[in-house]
Write a protein that holds these residues in place. Structure first.
Motif, short mmCIF file in Angstrom:
data_model
loop_
_atom_site.label_atom_id
_atom_site.label_comp_id
_atom_site.label_asym_id
_atom_site.label_seq_id
_atom_site.Cartn_x
_atom_site.Cartn_y
_atom_site.Cartn_z
N ARG A 29 0.78 -1.15 -0.13
CA ARG A 29 0.00 -0.03 -0.02
C ARG A 29 0.94 1.32 -0.14
O ARG A 29 0.67 2.13 -0.72
N GLU A 30 1.85 1.34 1.06
CA GLU A 30 2.62 2.59 0.88
C GLU A 30 3.70 2.52 -0.25
O GLU A 30 3.76 3.71 -0.61
N SER A 31 4.11 1.52 -0.65
CA SER A 31 4.60 1.66 -1.99
C SER A 31 4.10 2.26 -3.04
O SER A 31 4.37 2.98 -4.03
N ILE A 32 2.52 1.82 -3.32
CA ILE A 32 1.86 2.31 -4.29
C ILE A 32 1.66 3.86 -4.15
O ILE A 32 1.56 4.63 -5.01
N LEU A 33 1.29 4.31 -2.78
CA LEU A 33 1.00 5.42 -2.72
C LEU A 33 2.37 6.55 -2.56
O LEU A 33 1.89 7.69 -2.94
N THR A 111 0.96 -3.00 -16.12
CA THR A 111 0.57 -2.43 -15.05
C THR A 111 1.43 -1.20 -14.87
O THR A 111 2.61 -1.23 -14.85
N ILE A 112 0.81 -0.28 -14.15
CA ILE A 112 1.53 0.90 -13.64
C ILE A 112 2.00 0.76 -12.05
O ILE A 112 2.28 1.78 -11.54
N LEU A 113 1.47 -0.30 -11.53
CA LEU A 113 1.95 -0.45 -10.16
C LEU A 113 3.37 -0.64 -10.21
O LEU A 113 4.04 -1.10 -11.00
N PRO A 114 3.85 -0.45 -8.83
CA PRO A 114 5.46 -0.36 -8.67
C PRO A 114 5.85 -1.72 -8.41
O PRO A 114 7.10 -1.78 -8.10
N PHE A 115 5.23 -2.61 -8.51
CA PHE A 115 5.51 -4.08 -8.39
C PHE A 115 4.80 -4.93 -9.40
O PHE A 115 3.84 -4.41 -10.30
N SER A 116 5.33 -6.22 -9.57
CA SER A 116 4.75 -7.13 -10.54
C SER A 116 4.14 -8.21 -10.05
O SER A 116 4.61 -9.43 -9.84
N PRO A 117 2.54 -8.06 -9.68
CA PRO A 117 2.00 -9.35 -9.11
C PRO A 117 1.58 -10.41 -10.04
O PRO A 117 1.78 -10.34 -11.27
N PHE A 118 0.84 -11.50 -9.50
CA PHE A 118 0.45 -12.42 -10.45
C PHE A 118 -0.85 -13.10 -10.10
O PHE A 118 -1.18 -12.94 -8.73
N ASP A 139 17.91 -2.47 -13.36
CA ASP A 139 16.78 -2.38 -14.22
C ASP A 139 16.55 -3.49 -14.95
O ASP A 139 15.60 -4.00 -15.12
N VAL A 140 17.63 -3.97 -15.21
CA VAL A 140 17.70 -5.36 -16.25
C VAL A 140 17.17 -6.38 -15.59
O VAL A 140 16.40 -7.35 -16.49
N ASN A 141 17.12 -6.55 -14.42
CA ASN A 141 16.21 -7.78 -13.86
C ASN A 141 14.73 -7.38 -13.61
O ASN A 141 13.94 -8.34 -13.13
N HIS A 142 14.33 -6.15 -14.19
CA HIS A 142 13.05 -5.96 -13.92
C HIS A 142 12.37 -5.73 -15.44
O HIS A 142 10.98 -5.31 -15.61
N GLU A 143 13.09 -6.08 -16.40
CA GLU A 143 12.67 -6.09 -17.72
C GLU A 143 11.85 -7.08 -17.85
O GLU A 143 11.26 -8.39 -17.06
N ILE A 144 10.99 -7.07 -19.05
CA ILE A 144 9.86 -8.23 -19.53
C ILE A 144 10.22 -9.69 -19.45
O ILE A 144 9.64 -10.57 -18.92
N LEU A 145 11.65 -10.10 -19.95
CA LEU A 145 11.94 -11.51 -19.99
C LEU A 145 12.16 -11.90 -18.60
O LEU A 145 11.83 -13.31 -18.40
N PRO A 146 12.96 -11.18 -17.65
CA PRO A 146 13.35 -11.77 -16.35
C PRO A 146 11.73 -12.05 -15.52
O PRO A 146 11.52 -13.09 -14.72
N LEU A 147 10.91 -10.94 -16.03
CA LEU A 147 9.78 -11.16 -15.41
C LEU A 147 8.95 -12.38 -15.66
O LEU A 147 8.30 -13.15 -14.80
N LEU A 148 8.98 -12.51 -17.08
CA LEU A 148 8.21 -13.99 -17.56
C LEU A 148 8.62 -15.10 -17.01
O LEU A 148 8.07 -15.78 -16.54
N ALA A 149 10.07 -15.04 -16.85
CA ALA A 149 10.74 -16.43 -16.21
C ALA A 149 10.50 -16.66 -14.94
O ALA A 149 9.98 -17.60 -14.34
#
Length: 290
Positions: A29-33, A111-118, A139-149
């Motif tokens: 919550r605090e992260s979002i706000l 999403t524009i959330l500051p984290f990537s849920p599922f 930042d490389v660890n937060h790109e689309i391909l690492p997120l997919l894996a």
């Protein structure tokens, strides 16, 4: 299975509401706000329909950041088309998993959330770093391909746990299952050749794992590094099946689950404040594995 990318503001609004009130991930919550101070102001206004307010907020932000979002979507689609199937093939080899023919595939919702849920077979790809222009070395660890894996490994693990009598999900508590999936994701992502495809370097997964230590036989090390050695030894040296590796890891995590739960609650209670005083040293005290 296919991997599809699609914007869905209704689903995204649901995720905003969920994590503004999540009982286990209270720091989210605090992260979002903190990321969107204007949303904090909107939510403070009297009798509002929170869901509707968030949906309107999202529409405004998507319009405001349209150029960046269009670019992120285009780049992500290109990378998924080029590497998506290869990532699935590599995870399949690392996890000894074959998808059923009737598998519905995976959906990626930006999403524009500051984290990537599922949720179920849907993963949410955070664009917050891109739209905020926060360029950091990891930042490389937060790109689309690492997120997919990372996230798809969770979905695969869930299916494996459900299919195997020895590792049935009911055998373990929430804390054990949560740490199992979050520790396994970086272990798998750091294996060759997946690591090269993803472009990650010494990836340790979620922030609370980077400072979490265990001690066994008088040796203290990071929890992800400890279980990486276990995975690699069992898979490559002893030719064990993934289900056997998972059972060994899950049983051990279950034995320390009370302490893991305390650490997890501590991280979620203090959030960023954990770095500003003696709390981090307390958090880093190793968990003893017998």
């Amino acid at each position: 299975p296919d991997i599809n990318l699609k914007i869905n503001l209704d689903k995204e609004a649901e995720m905003f509401v969920k994590f503004l009130h999540h009982e286990k991930f209270i720091q989210n919550r605090e992260s979002i706000l903190r990321c969107y101070p204007d949303l904090r102001t909107l939510l403070k206004t009297g009798d509002i329909d929170e869901s509707k307010t968030i949906h309107t907020f999202l529409e405004k932000k998507y319009s405001e950041y349209n150029t960046v979002i269009t670019s992120v979507m285009s780049d992500s689609e290109e990378k998924i088309d080029k590497y998506g199937k290869t990532i699935l093939e590599q995870l399949s080899l690392l996890m000894d998993y074959i998808w059923p023919k009737e598998h519905s595939g995976y959906l990626v919702i930006p999403t524009i959330l500051p984290f990537s849920p599922f949720n179920e077979n849907t993963l949410y790809f955070s664009m917050a770093r891109k739209i905020k222009g926060n360029n950091k070395k990891d930042d490389v660890n937060h790109e689309i391909l690492p997120l997919l894996a990372h996230e798809i490994s969770h979905f695969m693990l869930r299916d494996i746990l459900e299919q195997d009598e020895e590792t049935k999900s009911d055998n373990y508590g929430w804390t054990t299952k949560h740490f199992l999936q979050e520790i396994l994701a970086p272990i798998l992502m750091n294996q060759k050749p997946l690591k090269k495809i993803l472009g990650v370097e010494d990836y340790l997964g979620n922030p609370y794992l980077k400072h979490l230590n265990v001690e066994k036989n008088s040796i203290t090390e990071n929890i992800v590094n400890y279980y990486t050695r276990m995975y690699e030894s069992m898979k490559y040296d002893n030719k064990k099946l993934f289900t056997e590796i998972v059972k060994t890891m899950a049983d051990e995590l279950e034995s320390i689950s009370t302490t893991l739960d305390e650490k997890f609650k501590m991280w979620n209670t203090y959030g960023q404040d954990i770095f500003s005083n003696d709390l981090l040293q307390k958090y880093k005290i190793p968990i003893l594995i017998k």
